[in-house]
Design a protein around this motif. Structure first.
Motif, PDB file in Angstrom:
ATOM      1  N   ASP A 180      12.981   8.598   4.526  1.00 26.18           N
ATOM      2  CA  ASP A 180      13.193   9.640   3.464  1.00 26.18           C
ATOM      3  C   ASP A 180      12.114   9.378   2.500  1.00 26.18           C
ATOM      4  O   ASP A 180      11.668  10.785   1.993  1.00 26.18           O
ATOM      5  N   MET A 181      11.484   8.423   2.201  1.00 26.94           N
ATOM      6  CA  MET A 181      10.302   8.137   1.358  1.00 26.94           C
ATOM      7  C   MET A 181       9.143   8.865   1.929  1.00 26.94           C
ATOM      8  O   MET A 181       8.364   9.581   1.308  1.00 26.94           O
ATOM      9  N   VAL A 182       8.963   8.943   3.301  1.00 31.30           N
ATOM     10  CA  VAL A 182       7.974   9.683   4.018  1.00 31.30           C
ATOM     11  C   VAL A 182       8.032  11.167   3.701  1.00 31.30           C
ATOM     12  O   VAL A 182       7.130  11.774   3.325  1.00 31.30           O
ATOM     13  N   SER A 183       9.407  11.608   3.781  1.00 24.26           N
ATOM     14  CA  SER A 183       9.708  12.979   3.348  1.00 24.26           C
ATOM     15  C   SER A 183       9.522  13.278   1.904  1.00 24.26           C
ATOM     16  O   SER A 183       9.370  14.428   1.737  1.00 24.26           O
ATOM     17  N   ARG A 184       9.319  12.296   1.124  1.00 19.99           N
ATOM     18  CA  ARG A 184       9.125  12.387  -0.134  1.00 19.99           C
ATOM     19  C   ARG A 184       7.674  12.512  -0.440  1.00 19.99           C
ATOM     20  O   ARG A 184       6.969  12.460  -1.685  1.00 19.99           O
ATOM     21  N   GLY A 185       6.895  12.114   0.545  1.00 19.18           N
ATOM     22  CA  GLY A 185       5.646  11.840   0.175  1.00 19.18           C
ATOM     23  C   GLY A 185       4.746  10.567   0.419  1.00 19.18           C
ATOM     24  O   GLY A 185       3.602  10.371   0.286  1.00 19.18           O
ATOM     25  N   ALA A 186       5.432   9.542   0.953  1.00 19.11           N
ATOM     26  CA  ALA A 186       4.632   8.276   1.189  1.00 19.11           C
ATOM     27  C   ALA A 186       4.065   8.413   2.472  1.00 19.11           C
ATOM     28  O   ALA A 186       4.471   9.101   3.672  1.00 19.11           O
ATOM     29  N   GLU A 187       2.890   7.981   2.270  1.00 16.01           N
ATOM     30  CA  GLU A 187       1.863   8.086   3.540  1.00 16.01           C
ATOM     31  C   GLU A 187       1.645   6.738   4.327  1.00 16.01           C
ATOM     32  O   GLU A 187       1.195   5.696   3.944  1.00 16.01           O
ATOM     33  N   TYR A 239      16.127   4.529   7.626  1.00 21.95           N
ATOM     34  CA  TYR A 239      16.546   5.784   6.965  1.00 21.95           C
ATOM     35  C   TYR A 239      15.944   5.652   5.587  1.00 21.95           C
ATOM     36  O   TYR A 239      15.467   6.955   5.330  1.00 21.95           O
ATOM     37  N   VAL A 240      15.707   4.621   4.783  1.00 19.95           N
ATOM     38  CA  VAL A 240      15.023   4.698   3.462  1.00 19.95           C
ATOM     39  C   VAL A 240      13.810   5.087   3.629  1.00 19.95           C
ATOM     40  O   VAL A 240      13.235   6.051   2.972  1.00 19.95           O
ATOM     41  N   VAL A 241      12.916   4.380   4.679  1.00 18.08           N
ATOM     42  CA  VAL A 241      11.622   4.549   4.687  1.00 18.08           C
ATOM     43  C   VAL A 241      11.239   6.020   5.180  1.00 18.08           C
ATOM     44  O   VAL A 241      10.505   6.696   4.587  1.00 18.08           O
ATOM     45  N   GLU A 280      10.068  -3.344  -7.361  1.00 18.05           N
ATOM     46  CA  GLU A 280      11.588  -3.958  -7.716  1.00 18.05           C
ATOM     47  C   GLU A 280      12.674  -3.131  -7.231  1.00 18.05           C
ATOM     48  O   GLU A 280      13.589  -3.303  -6.970  1.00 18.05           O
ATOM     49  N   GLN A 281      12.247  -1.746  -7.421  1.00 13.65           N
ATOM     50  CA  GLN A 281      13.251  -0.824  -7.030  1.00 13.65           C
ATOM     51  C   GLN A 281      13.554  -0.917  -5.649  1.00 13.65           C
ATOM     52  O   GLN A 281      14.941  -0.547  -5.117  1.00 13.65           O
ATOM     53  N   VAL A 282      12.700  -1.393  -4.636  1.00 13.81           N
ATOM     54  CA  VAL A 282      12.902  -1.684  -3.176  1.00 13.81           C
ATOM     55  C   VAL A 282      13.773  -3.060  -2.998  1.00 13.81           C
ATOM     56  O   VAL A 282      14.406  -3.264  -2.393  1.00 13.81           O
ATOM     57  N   THR A 283      12.862  -3.995  -3.810  1.00 15.33           N
ATOM     58  CA  THR A 283      13.232  -5.554  -3.391  1.00 15.33           C
ATOM     59  C   THR A 283      14.538  -5.818  -4.044  1.00 15.33           C
ATOM     60  O   THR A 283      14.762  -6.893  -3.724  1.00 15.33           O
ATOM     61  N   LYS A 289       0.909  -1.115  -0.119  1.00 21.09           N
ATOM     62  CA  LYS A 289       0.007  -0.154  -0.100  1.00 21.09           C
ATOM     63  C   LYS A 289       1.063   1.431   0.033  1.00 21.09           C
ATOM     64  O   LYS A 289       0.687   2.284  -0.569  1.00 21.09           O
ATOM     65  N   MET A 290       1.917   1.281   0.940  1.00 19.62           N
ATOM     66  CA  MET A 290       2.704   2.511   0.959  1.00 19.62           C
ATOM     67  C   MET A 290       3.793   2.895  -0.001  1.00 19.62           C
ATOM     68  O   MET A 290       4.109   3.917  -0.255  1.00 19.62           O
ATOM     69  N   CYS A 291       3.998   1.459  -0.485  1.00 19.27           N
ATOM     70  CA  CYS A 291       5.526   1.827  -1.411  1.00 19.27           C
ATOM     71  C   CYS A 291       5.431   1.721  -2.869  1.00 19.27           C
ATOM     72  O   CYS A 291       6.056   1.644  -3.751  1.00 19.27           O
ATOM     73  N   SER A 292       4.224   1.494  -3.527  1.00 22.03           N
ATOM     74  CA  SER A 292       4.004   1.012  -4.703  1.00 22.03           C
ATOM     75  C   SER A 292       3.347   2.296  -5.668  1.00 22.03           C
ATOM     76  O   SER A 292       3.083   1.967  -6.863  1.00 22.03           O
ATOM     77  N   ASN A 293       3.062   3.585  -4.853  1.00 21.58           N
ATOM     78  CA  ASN A 293       2.435   4.386  -5.689  1.00 21.58           C
ATOM     79  C   ASN A 293       3.542   5.137  -6.979  1.00 21.58           C
ATOM     80  O   ASN A 293       3.201   5.681  -7.739  1.00 21.58           O
ATOM     81  N   CYS A 294       4.621   5.579  -6.253  1.00 23.81           N
ATOM     82  CA  CYS A 294       5.594   6.156  -7.087  1.00 23.81           C
ATOM     83  C   CYS A 294       6.605   5.496  -7.979  1.00 23.81           C
ATOM     84  O   CYS A 294       7.042   6.231  -8.975  1.00 23.81           O
ATOM     85  N   HIS A 295       6.920   4.354  -7.523  1.00 26.72           N
ATOM     86  CA  HIS A 295       7.869   3.676  -8.326  1.00 26.72           C
ATOM     87  C   HIS A 295       7.642   2.128  -7.908  1.00 26.72           C
ATOM     88  O   HIS A 295       7.019   1.647  -7.286  1.00 26.72           O
ATOM     89  N   GLY A 296       8.047   1.390  -9.209  1.00 27.80           N
ATOM     90  CA  GLY A 296       8.011  -0.141  -8.926  1.00 27.80           C
ATOM     91  C   GLY A 296       8.630  -0.836  -7.604  1.00 27.80           C
ATOM     92  O   GLY A 296       9.448  -0.174  -7.093  1.00 27.80           O
ATOM     93  N   TYR A 332       9.216  -5.298   7.801  1.00 31.61           N
ATOM     94  CA  TYR A 332       8.927  -6.366   6.621  1.00 31.61           C
ATOM     95  C   TYR A 332      10.137  -6.283   5.734  1.00 31.61           C
ATOM     96  O   TYR A 332      10.640  -7.318   5.388  1.00 31.61           O
ATOM     97  N   LEU A 333      10.556  -5.170   5.750  1.00 31.67           N
ATOM     98  CA  LEU A 333      11.951  -4.948   5.005  1.00 31.67           C
ATOM     99  C   LEU A 333      13.184  -5.446   5.390  1.00 31.67           C
ATOM    100  O   LEU A 333      13.825  -6.400   5.045  1.00 31.67           O
ATOM    101  N   ALA A 334      13.317  -5.088   6.821  1.00 37.13           N
ATOM    102  CA  ALA A 334      14.302  -5.799   7.603  1.00 37.13           C
ATOM    103  C   ALA A 334      14.381  -7.321   7.697  1.00 37.13           C
ATOM    104  O   ALA A 334      15.323  -7.976   7.406  1.00 37.13           O
TER     105      ALA A 334
END
Ligand code: HEC
Length: 154
Positions: free
Chosen positions: A66-73, A62-64, A48-51, A39-46, A85-87
């Motif tokens: 950073d994404m929140v500061s870019r607009g991830a909600e 740090y990455v997440v 696979e950029q993450v995985t 839900k949170m990470c698929s709006n702006c890019h694929g 989940y990512l860790a």
């Protein structure tokens, strides 16, 4: 003449790749936080950029952020679920029998004291053989060990 089979072939290839990228999320490992991640990470890019990246928990935090500061909600709880989940699934593997305390601390996000305890324990009792051995180390946070399970090598 050539076009007769060439065009349908191209069409099929393109369609197949569209379908496989659309169903890409099915390849993601199951686990707590997967739904929030989608839900949170698929709006702006694929995704696979993450995985395609492997990071320690600290780096994912740090990455997440950073994404929140870019607009991830997401709520604080959702942010933590995604980091977890990512860790857990896209972490950096660390061998607890050969890594230094510093490497364990950085890779698995245990505290400095917990990482020292791991090194002390294996020095006293010999190499860890199983995940259960690791749980015997005094002062380890069972929740964090569980979260890092896939990243722990013996
Ligand atoms: C509001 C839009 C947006 C959302 C939502 C978003 N990102 Fe990003 N993400 C970006 C942008 C913009 C970049 C930079 C792309 C570039 O530089 O090519 C990026 C790049 C990345 C990168 C590449 C490395 C980097 O830091 O540049 C990773 C990893 C990443 N995002 C992870 C995530 C994760 C994890 C989530 C979910 C928590 C997420 N993104 C959600 C906008 C977003």
């Amino acid at each position: 003449m050539l076009m007769r089979w060439f065009l349908p072939l191209i069409f099929t290839l393109v369609l197949t790749s569209v379908i496989s990228s659309a169903t890409g999320s099915d390849d993601l490992p199951e686990g707590k936080g997967k739904d929030v991640f989608l839900k949170m990470c698929s709006n702006c890019h694929g995704l696979e950029q993450v995985t395609s990246v492997k990071n320690s928990k600290m780096q994912w935090t740090y990455v997440v952020d950073d994404m929140v500061s870019r607009g991830a909600e997401g709520t604080d709880e959702e942010v933590n679920a995604v980091i977890g989940y990512l860790a857990q699934n896209f972490g950096k593997p660390v061998n607890v029998n050969t890594a230094t305390a510093k490497e364990i601390e950085a890779g698995l996000s245990f505290t400095a004291a917990q990482s020292e305890s791991i090194v002390q324990y294996r020095t006293d009792k010999g190499a860890f053989k199983t995940y259960e051995d690791l749980l015997k180390v005094p002062g380890l946070d069972a929740g964090l060990v569980e979260e890092q399970k896939k990243n722990i090598l013996f």
